[in-house]
Design a protein around this motif. Structure first.
Motif, PDB file in Angstrom:
ATOM      1  N   LYS A   1       7.258  14.065   1.718  1.00 10.76           N
ATOM      2  CA  LYS A   1       6.252  14.192   2.785  1.00 10.76           C
ATOM      3  C   LYS A   1       4.844  13.913   2.314  1.00 10.76           C
ATOM      4  CE  LYS A   1       8.194  17.153   6.294  1.00 10.76           C
ATOM      5  NZ  LYS A   1       8.326  18.581   6.647  1.00 10.76           N
ATOM      6  N   ARG A   2       4.551  14.171   1.037  1.00 15.14           N
ATOM      7  CA  ARG A   2       3.178  13.945   0.557  1.00 15.14           C
ATOM      8  C   ARG A   2       2.915  12.481   0.277  1.00 15.14           C
ATOM      9  NH1 ARG A   2       3.536  16.285  -4.375  1.00 15.14           N
ATOM     10  NH2 ARG A   2       1.338  16.059  -4.866  1.00 15.14           N
ATOM     11  N   ALA A   3       3.931  11.651   0.346  1.00 18.42           N
ATOM     12  CA  ALA A   3       3.736  10.214   0.102  1.00 18.42           C
ATOM     13  C   ALA A   3       3.159   9.553   1.349  1.00 18.42           C
ATOM     14  CB  ALA A   3       5.069   9.584  -0.270  1.00 18.42           C
TER      15      ALA A   3
ATOM     16  N   LYS B   1       0.391   2.570  -6.247  1.00 16.21           N
ATOM     17  CA  LYS B   1       0.420   4.028  -6.269  1.00 16.21           C
ATOM     18  C   LYS B   1      -0.039   4.594  -7.598  1.00 16.21           C
ATOM     19  CE  LYS B   1       5.081   3.872  -6.214  1.00 16.21           C
ATOM     20  NZ  LYS B   1       5.388   2.641  -6.969  1.00 16.21           N
ATOM     21  N   ALA B   2       0.149   3.789  -8.653  1.00 23.16           N
ATOM     22  CA  ALA B   2      -0.157   4.256 -10.002  1.00 23.16           C
ATOM     23  C   ALA B   2      -1.638   4.198 -10.319  1.00 23.16           C
ATOM     24  CB  ALA B   2       0.604   3.407 -11.021  1.00 23.16           C
TER      25      ALA B   2
ATOM     26  N   ARG C   1       7.873  10.831 -14.052  1.00 17.03           N
ATOM     27  CA  ARG C   1       7.704  11.926 -13.097  1.00 17.03           C
ATOM     28  C   ARG C   1       6.320  12.556 -13.227  1.00 17.03           C
ATOM     29  NH1 ARG C   1      12.865  14.572 -14.445  1.00 17.03           N
ATOM     30  NH2 ARG C   1      11.576  16.088 -15.475  1.00 17.03           N
ATOM     31  N   GLN C   2       5.958  12.914 -14.445  1.00 18.83           N
ATOM     32  CA  GLN C   2       4.661  13.560 -14.671  1.00 18.83           C
ATOM     33  C   GLN C   2       3.525  12.594 -14.346  1.00 18.83           C
ATOM     34  OE1 GLN C   2       7.246  13.525 -16.652  1.00 18.83           O
ATOM     35  NE2 GLN C   2       7.684  15.591 -17.385  1.00 18.83           N
ATOM     36  N   PHE C   3       3.728  11.339 -14.731  1.00 22.35           N
ATOM     37  CA  PHE C   3       2.679  10.335 -14.538  1.00 22.35           C
ATOM     38  C   PHE C   3       2.401  10.114 -13.039  1.00 22.35           C
ATOM     39  CE2 PHE C   3       1.333   6.004 -13.805  1.00 22.35           C
ATOM     40  CZ  PHE C   3       0.293   5.861 -14.692  1.00 22.35           C
ATOM     41  N   TYR C   4       3.463   9.862 -12.266  1.00 16.60           N
ATOM     42  CA  TYR C   4       3.244   9.528 -10.852  1.00 16.60           C
ATOM     43  C   TYR C   4       2.830  10.747 -10.033  1.00 16.60           C
ATOM     44  CZ  TYR C   4       4.727   4.813 -11.791  1.00 16.60           C
ATOM     45  OH  TYR C   4       4.791   3.527 -12.287  1.00 16.60           O
ATOM     46  N   GLU C   5       3.263  11.930 -10.465  1.00 14.78           N
ATOM     47  CA  GLU C   5       2.816  13.134  -9.772  1.00 14.78           C
ATOM     48  C   GLU C   5       1.313  13.344 -10.033  1.00 14.78           C
ATOM     49  OE1 GLU C   5       4.026  14.805  -7.425  1.00 14.78           O
ATOM     50  OE2 GLU C   5       2.486  16.362  -7.423  1.00 14.78           O
ATOM     51  N   HIS C   6       0.885  13.064 -11.244  1.00 12.40           N
ATOM     52  CA  HIS C   6      -0.550  13.150 -11.528  1.00 12.40           C
ATOM     53  C   HIS C   6      -1.309  12.144 -10.655  1.00 12.40           C
ATOM     54  CE1 HIS C   6      -4.019  12.996 -14.713  1.00 12.40           C
ATOM     55  NE2 HIS C   6      -4.393  13.487 -13.555  1.00 12.40           N
ATOM     56  N   ALA C   7      -0.745  10.946 -10.546  1.00 10.55           N
ATOM     57  CA  ALA C   7      -1.384   9.929  -9.689  1.00 10.55           C
ATOM     58  C   ALA C   7      -1.521  10.453  -8.261  1.00 10.55           C
ATOM     59  CB  ALA C   7      -0.573   8.631  -9.703  1.00 10.55           C
ATOM     60  N   LEU C   8      -0.443  11.037  -7.749  1.00 11.54           N
ATOM     61  CA  LEU C   8      -0.477  11.503  -6.356  1.00 11.54           C
ATOM     62  C   LEU C   8      -1.532  12.599  -6.176  1.00 11.54           C
ATOM     63  CD1 LEU C   8       0.726  11.147  -3.569  1.00 11.54           C
ATOM     64  CD2 LEU C   8       2.585  12.685  -4.202  1.00 11.54           C
TER      65      LEU C   8
ATOM     66  N   THR D   1       0.785  -1.247   0.000  1.00 11.25           N
ATOM     67  CA  THR D   1       0.000   0.000   0.000  1.00 11.25           C
ATOM     68  C   THR D   1       0.818   1.299   0.000  1.00 11.25           C
ATOM     69  OG1 THR D   1      -0.369   0.414   2.379  1.00 11.25           O
ATOM     70  CG2 THR D   1      -1.774  -1.237   1.337  1.00 11.25           C
ATOM     71  N   ILE D   2       2.052   1.242  -0.470  1.00 12.42           N
ATOM     72  CA  ILE D   2       2.864   2.463  -0.467  1.00 12.42           C
ATOM     73  C   ILE D   2       2.529   3.323  -1.682  1.00 12.42           C
ATOM     74  CG2 ILE D   2       5.199   3.424  -0.495  1.00 12.42           C
ATOM     75  CD1 ILE D   2       6.093   0.770   0.861  1.00 12.42           C
ATOM     76  N   VAL D   3       2.297   4.601  -1.426  1.00  9.35           N
ATOM     77  CA  VAL D   3       1.984   5.566  -2.479  1.00  9.35           C
ATOM     78  C   VAL D   3       3.034   6.670  -2.428  1.00  9.35           C
ATOM     79  CG1 VAL D   3       0.313   7.262  -3.282  1.00  9.35           C
ATOM     80  CG2 VAL D   3      -0.489   5.104  -2.309  1.00  9.35           C
ATOM     81  N   ARG D   4       3.702   6.932  -3.548  1.00 12.13           N
ATOM     82  CA  ARG D   4       4.749   7.958  -3.593  1.00 12.13           C
ATOM     83  C   ARG D   4       4.888   8.428  -5.032  1.00 12.13           C
ATOM     84  NH1 ARG D   4       9.154   5.147  -5.781  1.00 12.13           N
ATOM     85  NH2 ARG D   4       8.778   2.919  -5.749  1.00 12.13           N
ATOM     86  N   SER D   5       5.600   9.522  -5.237  1.00  9.34           N
ATOM     87  CA  SER D   5       5.850   9.935  -6.624  1.00  9.34           C
ATOM     88  C   SER D   5       7.303  10.371  -6.774  1.00  9.34           C
ATOM     89  CB  SER D   5       4.891  11.046  -7.060  1.00  9.34           C
ATOM     90  OG  SER D   5       5.179  12.245  -6.381  1.00  9.34           O
ATOM     91  N   ASN D   6       8.206   9.686  -6.094  1.00 10.88           N
ATOM     92  CA  ASN D   6       9.628  10.077  -6.148  1.00 10.88           C
ATOM     93  C   ASN D   6      10.337   9.394  -7.317  1.00 10.88           C
ATOM     94  OD1 ASN D   6       9.460   7.566  -5.043  1.00 10.88           O
ATOM     95  ND2 ASN D   6      10.903   7.915  -3.394  1.00 10.88           N
ATOM     96  N   TYR D   7       9.845   9.664  -8.520  1.00 13.32           N
ATOM     97  CA  TYR D   7      10.442   9.100  -9.731  1.00 13.32           C
ATOM     98  C   TYR D   7      11.307  10.152 -10.403  1.00 13.32           C
ATOM     99  CZ  TYR D   7       7.663   4.881  -9.398  1.00 13.32           C
ATOM    100  OH  TYR D   7       7.129   3.691  -8.980  1.00 13.32           O
ATOM    101  N   MET D   8      12.250   9.681 -11.213  1.00 13.16           N
ATOM    102  CA  MET D   8      13.209  10.597 -11.792  1.00 13.16           C
ATOM    103  C   MET D   8      13.083  10.728 -13.311  1.00 13.16           C
ATOM    104  SD  MET D   8      17.267  10.643 -11.035  1.00 13.16           S
ATOM    105  CE  MET D   8      17.767   9.343 -12.130  1.00 13.16           C
ATOM    106  N   MET D   9      12.695   9.646 -13.982  1.00 13.40           N
ATOM    107  CA  MET D   9      12.748   9.656 -15.440  1.00 13.40           C
ATOM    108  C   MET D   9      11.610  10.511 -16.022  1.00 13.40           C
ATOM    109  SD  MET D   9      15.301   7.647 -15.773  1.00 13.40           S
ATOM    110  CE  MET D   9      15.362   7.286 -17.528  1.00 13.40           C
ATOM    111  N   PRO D  10      11.895  11.212 -17.116  1.00 10.25           N
ATOM    112  CA  PRO D  10      10.830  11.961 -17.785  1.00 10.25           C
ATOM    113  C   PRO D  10       9.705  11.001 -18.173  1.00 10.25           C
ATOM    114  CG  PRO D  10      12.971  12.390 -18.806  1.00 10.25           C
ATOM    115  CD  PRO D  10      13.178  11.290 -17.817  1.00 10.25           C
TER     116      PRO D  10
END
Ligand SMILES: Cc1cc2nc3c(=O)[nH]c(=O)nc-3n(C[C@H](O)[C@H](O)[C@H](O)COP(=O)(O)OP(=O)(O)OC[C@H]3O[C@@H](n4cnc5c(N)ncnc54)[C@H](O)[C@@H]3O)c2cc1C
Ligand SMILES: [Zn+2]
Lengths: 94, 421
Positions: free
Chosen positions: B176-178, B372-373, B90-97, B78-87
């Protein structure tokens, strides 16, 4: 724990081995077209059932083996050395 | 079906909890649908919801071989985060969050999303530099990220092994938002919300073959009869290759591996955040559920498998990692452990894409980061199915990216699926 019957060391825990992967992949010639290399490097049949796969007896005799293993039940049907000449030599002896 | 509210909770509390109806219908499959999604996990259910909600489609079914949420949806840590680096990622997981942050309201269902912070420990200056690079990259996409000194970490997470760890902790990268969410609630919330928009969720309905008409899918054969589909989407996680082969499409850049997870007996509040430990061969992540159980996991079982049961060497590895960073867990008893089948891809990144068949769409390759996705996965997959073209955020999330030499490899581990996390 899966137990693998190494032809050289006998039956051992799988934790002595490291997993290679699909043994059915045939690598093309070095100068083959990129599409062939793409398929060998990236594409997998991902069988659910009996598959040929390589295992390295890393904490044992250090031989690469080809194992016929069911990916659903983990049952192992056969184990042989990956190198065809060694496999042949073992067979001749038997 | 009634909306949930503080008032309905209060009223049912006074009337013996007798006023709750079914959360979703149990329909018979119709002969034909405009869109059929295979797999009622998080991704399939979210896709159906957004198809109805964002794109106004009406005639949608989700077919599931078992019960909804019985696959990886109900098996993850159940871990949810958006600490991804690749183009792209990054946009995808931040949108998910961002979708997670509103999800309980969006679905009128409490998914218990808890932004308790995700703390990745580091143990060497090299690891700190790598974390700084990753966390600075996140800031390019406006994802706040922090690096914590050892002092700050000790204050926030006092129980870690700061005195005798084989790899001394020197600090942490923090998002922190994760945090975490209740995985079952997410499946149920999407199912209920999709059902309210008219989606038929058909359980105990296994797809056994896919009928084709040239380059079109015409129908699926299921354990509950033939269902025709104008458009078909696969969202079957670890079983992707099987469905792909049913459609006669051959190989994929995916291998199925299994991952275990563990929960301990309930404890009093001990750990307020998600803590991740990774050094050399060790990989370990842990959080505490609202019931008090310590929920944790480690690496894959290292060999390909379709069996939903784990092996003991990984139990031992995970227990070693647990006691090495949280020695106070030494005498805590394990309550349950289980495993799920991962669709591990060749670069550790997913696929949301069109396929060689005109009306077949693929959602797969989630490795062990697909929980998370889920909201964004459903959002972009619905967009793809409805508009028949990939959104620019997912333009490289296709199975052909390797032919173009595009690898979205967060770990830099190369084309060996078991090495991605
Ligand atoms: C132990 C573990 C820990 C994890 N931890 C995390 C984590 O902390 N954070 C994170 O982000 N991700 C995590 N994941 C990954 C995440 O759970 C998955 O990536 C995600 O759930 C996959 O998508 P899904 O929910 O749609 O899959 P599933 O729930 O597996 O859904 C697929 C569905 O398809 C159905 N299906 C298969 N074949 C057929 C067929 N022939 N006909 C009909 N239906 C079929 C299955 O029954 C299943 O219900 C973890 C996974 C596991 C197993
Ligand atoms: Zn040996």
């Amino acid at each position: 724990m899966i137990r693998i019957n190494c032809p050289f060391c006998g039956e051992r825990d799988h934790s002595e081995f490291s997993y290679g992967g699909d043994a059915s992949i045939e690598y093309p010639a070095l100068d083959a077209p990129p599409e062939q290399w793409h398929d060998a490097v990236f594409m997998r049949e991902n069988i659910r059932g009996m598959q040929s796969e390589t295992w390295h007896h890393a904490s044992g005799c250090r031989m690469w083996l080809v194992v016929e293993r069911d990916t659903l039940t983990h049952e192992i049907q056969a184990v042989r050395p990956a190198h065809p000449a060694i496999a042949q030599a073992l067979e001749d002896e038997a | 079906m009634a909306r949930y509210s503080a008032w309905t909770v209060f009223k049912n509390g006074l009337t013996g909890q007798k006023g709750w109806g079914r959360a979703w219908r149990d329909p018979e499959p119709k002969k034909a649908y405009d869109v059929v999604i295979v797999g009622a996990g998080l991704h399939g259910l979210a896709t159906a919801y957004y198809l109805a909600k964002n794109h106004g489609l009406k005639n949608i079914a989700v077919v599931e071989k078992g019960w909804l949420g019985g696959g990886n949806a109900g098996r993850n840590t159940t871990i949810v985060r958006s600490n991804y680096m690749m183009p792209g990622n990054r946009q995808f997981y931040e949108h998910a969050l961002k979708l997670w942050e509103e999800l309980s309201h969006e679905l009128n269902y409490n998914v218990m999303f808890s932004q308790r912070a995700h703390i990745s420990l580091f143990h060497s200056p090299g690891a700190r530099d790598a974390a700084a690079r990753r966390y600075n990259s996140m800031r390019l996409t406006d994802t706040p990220a922090e690096l914590w000194s050892l002092e700050q970490l000790k204050k926030e997470v006092p129980h870690l092994n700061y005195h005798s760890a084989r790899f001394p902790i020197i600090g942490a990268a923090v998002q922190k938002r994760a945090g975490t969410a209740r995985h079952d609630a997410v499946a149920w919330g999407y199912a209920r919300a999709a059902d309210q928009l008219g989606v038929d969720i058909i359980q105990n309905c296994e797809v056994t073959s896919v009928s084709r008409d040239g380059s079109q899918v015409s129908a699926i054969e299921t354990s509950r009869g033939t269902i025709q589909a104008k458009k078909l989407g696969f969202a079957v996680a670890g079983n992707t290759s099987r469905l792909w082969q049913m459609a006669g499409l051959g190989r994929l850049p995916i291998e199925s591996h299994k991952l275990q997870a563990f929960v301990s007996e309930p404890l009093k509040p001990l750990l307020d955040q998600v803590v991740v430990f990774g050094v050399g061969g060790a990989h370990f992540y842990i959080s505490q559920s609202d019931k008090g159980g310590m929920v944790f996991g480690g690496d894959l079982d290292w060999y390909k498998s379709y069996a939903q049961r784990g092996n003991l060497p990984i139990v031992q590895d995970t227990a070693e990692a647990a006691t090495s960073i949280l020695p106070c867990l030494g005498r805590v008893r394990l309550l349950r452990h289980w495993s799920g089948i991962m669709d591990m891809s060749m670069d550790g990144s997913p696929f949301i894409c069109k396929t060689p068949l005109d009306n077949l769409y693929l959602n797969a390759g989630w490795n062990y980061g697909g929980f998370k996705a889920s909201p964004a996965s459903g959002w972009y997959f619905a967009d793809l199915i409805a508009n028949d073209r990939p959104h620019e955020v997912i333009q490289n999330m296709d199975v052909k990216r390797f032919e173009r030499g595009v690898m979205i490899d967060e770990r830099g581990a190369g084309p060996d699926p078991k090495l991605h996390g």
